[in-house]
Design an enzyme around this catalytic site. Structure first.
Site, PDB file in Angstrom:
ATOM      1  N   GLU A 137       0.855  -1.195   0.000  1.00 30.22           N
ATOM      2  CA  GLU A 137       0.000   0.000   0.000  1.00 30.22           C
ATOM      3  C   GLU A 137       0.882   1.232   0.000  1.00 30.22           C
ATOM      4  O   GLU A 137       2.111   1.139   0.124  1.00 30.22           O
ATOM      5  CB  GLU A 137      -0.924  -0.017   1.223  1.00 30.22           C
ATOM      6  N   HIS A 251      -8.708   9.517   2.904  1.00 30.42           N
ATOM      7  CA  HIS A 251      -8.318   8.392   2.041  1.00 30.42           C
ATOM      8  C   HIS A 251      -8.482   8.849   0.599  1.00 30.42           C
ATOM      9  O   HIS A 251      -9.509   9.418   0.235  1.00 30.42           O
ATOM     10  CB  HIS A 251      -9.188   7.163   2.312  1.00 30.42           C
ATOM     11  N   ARG A 299      -0.265   8.363   1.571  1.00 22.22           N
ATOM     12  CA  ARG A 299      -1.669   8.714   1.357  1.00 22.22           C
ATOM     13  C   ARG A 299      -1.915  10.219   1.279  1.00 22.22           C
ATOM     14  O   ARG A 299      -2.726  10.683   0.477  1.00 22.22           O
ATOM     15  CB  ARG A 299      -2.436   8.123   2.537  1.00 22.22           C
ATOM     16  N   HIS A 358     -11.030   9.851   6.608  1.00 18.68           N
ATOM     17  CA  HIS A 358     -10.807   8.431   6.844  1.00 18.68           C
ATOM     18  C   HIS A 358     -10.269   8.119   8.233  1.00 18.68           C
ATOM     19  O   HIS A 358     -10.725   7.178   8.872  1.00 18.68           O
ATOM     20  CB  HIS A 358      -9.814   7.938   5.786  1.00 18.68           C
ATOM     21  N   GLU A 382      -7.549   4.192  17.436  1.00 20.05           N
ATOM     22  CA  GLU A 382      -7.615   5.464  16.705  1.00 20.05           C
ATOM     23  C   GLU A 382      -7.812   6.657  17.625  1.00 20.05           C
ATOM     24  O   GLU A 382      -7.348   7.767  17.329  1.00 20.05           O
ATOM     25  CB  GLU A 382      -8.742   5.420  15.656  1.00 20.05           C
ATOM     26  N   ARG A 393      -0.670   9.015   8.845  1.00 13.24           N
ATOM     27  CA  ARG A 393      -0.502   7.587   9.177  1.00 13.24           C
ATOM     28  C   ARG A 393      -0.116   6.771   7.950  1.00 13.24           C
ATOM     29  O   ARG A 393      -0.697   6.927   6.875  1.00 13.24           O
ATOM     30  CB  ARG A 393      -1.813   7.039   9.750  1.00 13.24           C
TER      31      ARG A 393
END
Ligand code: SIN
Length: 546
Positions: A137, A251, A299, A358, A382, A393
């Site tokens: 990812e 996200h 991300r 997200h 979280e 993150r």
């Protein structure tokens, strides 16, 4: 524990002006039934503590079930990968605000936490060679993300943990109102609304918050309806501090449909890990040249690049071209089902996607064992800010953190309770009257002015809008508790985002587009002032790399 049902008969109590119709007791009250909460509850029970889990919805309704990609963990069987490489990737993604010691400590415990999870019956996907299958990812330098059911990792973890927790006292449909504190400020329990809406007290020398983040601060999010920041607001009112709350992670690839809001289906990053490309309305790739990892950049980089491309083209979405991926529906059954339900065939056509809120990279300040600065109050998952995530993150580090710190927090509670116990003083509520704005106003203000791309004027406008909509009172039901929490979280995020006059990680200031390492390489720590408003208390220096 003596259950609320028995306790409802004998004792009427009062705290902070609210009539409490029942009382019960336990050693530790765990709030939340996702990966961190259930791991903590199981480990606390194993340590011999009387545990009760409080969850405001059905036990499986929280965020964990919706996690797709997997758990980032290095178990040593991927040539060229190492715990050090995972640490380095985490620090690089975190934009200089991770706490390196916290990162090293949490990442190193991943393999043991995975073994514990597998002992609970969680089954992970295997490759043709029989070894655990791995995905890649954004921001990861190796294929190291283990997954289950293709893209249903969170659902499998939640299933296994809930099955193991069968038999633990679980108060589903109970809403946490406020911490009970003694006259020294120590947390000594929790005031809750039961499933009938009747207030009661759970007396306990330890309260462990694992109630997730605040995705519903925004109009469009991958989070289920439970993610309204209740636990963070409760911790603030109990005297804890929060940090890094301005770093709301969007996200990059959430299934886009015209006019759709609320919870939106995720299209896991692992799709890009298998080679899917991002294209704009003209069919052009736009991640090359933005970052050496292109579509597999961290991300924050991908989400910001998509946002810029949307502004440049005037489109509402970009597309994920995944038609070249073999056996897409087998590898990504959850994504396939969501696409089909929306009328998109991912095998034959590009998937329309746009960023959505997200993950909360920040939260209640804790050490790596889940201890907050308030005696008796713990947090994991979280909701917590351990220093693992910094300003952004790394993908699939969240389930890892929930597993590792959930277990550690339970052991911290057990250790802290093993000494001589103080007799609890009179229990008082944190703060019965609180600001409550209507949710639609808060979400509109935050989505328009405090999403990806913020500036001083927009942040001030959002603060004004929230303030104008705020009334003061004591929430008396779940939606009141949630709206009060969202109001407080909006204020905290806006204060932090206004103070951080730079761009870093998920926090993109269009009026300060560069990083300012000279004075902003520190986390902003926020607490409440005497009037209950969030204020920046101090800065927490980190020696974070990258
Ligand atoms: C994803 O599967 O893309 C989400 C994983 C994560 O949020 O860590």
């Amino acid at each position: 524990m003596s259950g609320p049902k028995d306790a409802a008969v004998p004792r009427r109590e009062a705290a902070g002006g609210l009539a409490m119709a029942w009382a019960a007791s336990a050693d530790v009250v765990v709030v939340g039934s996702g990966v961190a909460g259930l791991t903590a509850a199981l480990d606390a029970a194993e340590a011999g503590l009387r545990v009760v889990v409080v969850t405001k919805d059905a036990p499986e309704a929280g965020c964990t079930r919706f996690a797709q990609g997997g758990v980032a963990v290095v178990v040593g069987d991927v040539p060229g990968d190492s715990v050090d490489a995972h640490v380095a990737d985490t620090l690089a993604a975190g934009g200089g605000l991770c706490d390196p010691a916290a990162v090293a400590s949490i990442v190193a415990e991943g393999p043991a936490a995975m073994r514990r999870l597998q002992a609970c019956g969680a089954v992970f996907d295997r490759g043709p060679d029989g070894r655990p299958a791995r995905a890649r990812e954004g921001g990861h330098s190796a294929f190291r993300v283990v997954h289950a059911g293709g893209d249903a990792t969170g659902a499998e973890i939640e299933r296994a943990l809930l099955a193991s927790a069968d038999g633990l006292p679980m108060l589903a449909g109970y809403v946490a109102l406020d911490a009970l504190r003694d006259d020294t400020g120590r947390v000594v329990g929790l005031a809750v609304l039961d499933e009938r809406g009747v207030a009661g007290m759970l007396h306990a020398p330890a309260v462990l918050l694992a109630s997730g983040g605040y995705g519903h601060l925004y109009a469009s999010t991958t989070n289920p309806e439970t993610a309204t920041g209740d636990g963070i607001a409760l911790a603030l009112r109990a005297g804890a501090t929060v940090a890094d709350v301005e770093f709301v992670q969007f996200h990059p690839t959430v299934l886009w449909m015209p006019g759709a809001g609320g919870r939106r289906p995720l299209v896991t990053e692992a799709v890009r890990g298998e080679g899917a490309l991002l294209i704009d309305r003209a069919g052009r790739r736009f991640m090359t040249g933005v970052h050496p990892l292109a579509e597999l950049a961290p991300r924050d980089v991908v989400a910001a690049a998509i946002t810029r491309r949307l502004a440049e083209t005037g489109a509402d979405c970009v597309w994920l071209e995944a038609t070249g991926i073999e056996d897409f529906t087998i590898r990504f059954p959850t994504v396939s089902a969501a696409c089909r339900a929306a009328g998109v065939d991912p095998v034959r056509e590009p998937i329309p996607v746009a960023p959505a809120a997200h993950y909360a990279c920040g939260g209640v300040v804790t050490d790596v064992d889940g201890r907050t600065a308030v005696p008796g109050l713990y947090a994991a998952g979280e909701i917590a800010r351990t220093g693992l995530h910094g300003a952004n993150r790394l993908a699939s580090n969240s389930l890892l953190e929930g597993l590792v710190v959930g277990g550690r927090a339970a052991r911290a509670v057990a250790a802290d309770l093993s000494g001589p116990r103080r007799a609890a003083g009179a229990a008082v509520l944190g703060s019965p009257a609180t600001g409550i704005a209507d949710r639609a106003t808060v979400q509109r203000a935050m989505s328009v002015n405090a999403g990806i791309g913020r500036d001083a004027a927009g942040l001030a406008a959002a603060s004004d809008a929230v303030e104008a909509a705020t009334l003061f009172g004591a929430p008396v039901d779940r939606s009141g508790v949630e709206d009060a929490a969202l109001t407080l979280l909006a204020q905290a995020v806006l204060v932090a985002a206004g103070t951080r006059t730079e761009t870093r990680g998920c926090h993109v200031r269009t009026d300060f587009p560069e990083r300012d390492d000279l004075w902003q390489r520190a986390s902003l720590v926020i607490g409440l002032d005497a009037a209950g408003a969030p204020v920046v208390r101090t800065e927490l220096a980190t020696a974070g790399a990258a």
